[in-house]
Design an enzyme around this catalytic site. Sequence first.
Site, PDB file in Angstrom:
ATOM      1  N   GLU A  46       0.887  -1.168   0.000  1.00 49.12           N
ATOM      2  CA  GLU A  46       0.000   0.000   0.000  1.00 49.12           C
ATOM      3  C   GLU A  46       0.916   1.207   0.000  1.00 49.12           C
ATOM      4  OE1 GLU A  46      -1.402   3.132   0.682  1.00 49.12           O
ATOM      5  OE2 GLU A  46      -2.051   2.605   2.705  1.00 49.12           O
ATOM      6  N   CYS A  79      -2.744   8.762   3.584  1.00 49.75           N
ATOM      7  CA  CYS A  79      -2.606   8.366   2.185  1.00 49.75           C
ATOM      8  C   CYS A  79      -3.951   8.366   1.474  1.00 49.75           C
ATOM      9  CB  CYS A  79      -1.945   6.998   2.076  1.00 49.75           C
ATOM     10  SG  CYS A  79      -2.679   5.736   3.123  1.00 49.75           S
TER      11      CYS A  79
END
Length: 521
Positions: free
Chosen positions: A236, A270
């Site tokens: 990720e 994020c």
Amino acid sequence: MSKSIKLYNPATGEDLGNSTLHNIDDLKNFIAKARIAQSEWEKTSISYRKKKILKIRSYITQNADEISEVIAKDNGKTLVDALATEVVPAAMAVSYYCKKAKSFLKNKSLGMGNIALINKRSYIHRVPFGVVGIISPWNYPFAIPFSEVIMALLAGNAVILKTATQTQLVGKILEKVIADAELPEGLFQFINLPGKIAGDAFLEEGIDKLFFTGSVPVGKYLMKKASDTLTPVSLELGGNDPMIVCHDADIYRAAKGAVWAGFQNAGQSCGGVERIYVHKDIYNEFLVELKKQTEALKVGNNLDLETDIGCLTTSKQKQTVIDHINDALEKGATIYANSTANVPENSNYLAPAVLTNVNHKMLVMKDETFGPVVGVMPFNTYEEALQLANDSYLGLTGSVWSKNSSRAKSLAEQIKAGAIMINDHLMSHGLAETPWGGFKESSIGRSHGAIGFDEMTQPQVIVNDVMPFVHKNMWWHPFNKSIYNGLTGLIDFLYGKGPGTKFTGMINLLKILPRMFSKKD
């Protein structure tokens, strides 16, 4: 003699103690212990594992204040942020995965693919990888690794966790939380390796799968490194997430949502809003509300429950954000609004800022800024909005804001990102049932939900012949013309055109069926 690193509060510089620094030999020992523990753990029942893991939820419930304070002091986010986005979702995650683990791991029948092979019945059996390595970041130092740890353990794996160097105190409290489950020795271990060697060390010492959350360049390096041993990786790697505000959106809610998803955790999310695209008909009105909400934010002491925004976790990240803002200003952007009241000086605090007159040549619009700044652009048509939203090499999350559900869903499905929210943003990471991950360079694999749980195991197919009295398959040796004609007859019988072709095929097929029940060649 063991070495250690000093831990500091990024908001105040307060000395938070020390964390023992491990080395490669320590990692080798950890992996050896993990293998021994895991070999027995995977044999235990799901009910037994669930009983153990549920103790973790009890510990979190009873110690939520302590955990939140450790996160806030170690990361710099506010106490409310720590509680709302890390501790509460962690407790919910334990409940969800314990409830669903049995069904996630249950053997799943594949049904019958073709009547000609009616005796072959297949099912998928989930097999744990073994020793799972998790390398987690400093922005959500508790919540991000927590769910992965819980899923991995419930699935029958052992776990070695490395948290970011900047947030070792959270790693230690996480170790304390997991310890309350009284797991077998070596099944879960916390290690403090320097970031520059951790990925290489995990892969070189033979873990069975690596979960990494961090930057795109490091993720790409680890994927390349993992190819040497074909070690599976789940990555990720961040986002530069768009928010589309439609002409019929609730302007107040959209502005509040932009402030929340763009600035909470000092913008170090994020999956937070970085790019905002607003329909031209409400652009000015939206900006006015966004300015109002931004300037009302209280930035400062992150341990004060009245504070809205804490500090950035590192001075390096603060400088990155400043560089992005300066780049935008040099290219014609304007600071339309910011929250400068009572922002502490000479620290990692930074006033949240709204930029206008931005374009996609600016770093704030084309790269991940990872700080409390958003850029706002108007759009004329929804086709233009989608083009702008999808103009990125990243694709983690996005959002659409509209009172028209059909329009919102249509737009959401056309955004090239892994998680899209309607009339909200960012909080999907806290929904244990929703998979987390993105498109393009944002990620490989998923975490959370059923899809994320599947990442913790390997699928094994078991093909069972339910007619053991059949001596041989029709295509086994010895070969002859009759067998060839019988097999072509099978194709004609199943898929040939016209009753004549099907009938002839059936006759040829029937000629070779008796050999299946005979021991004669």
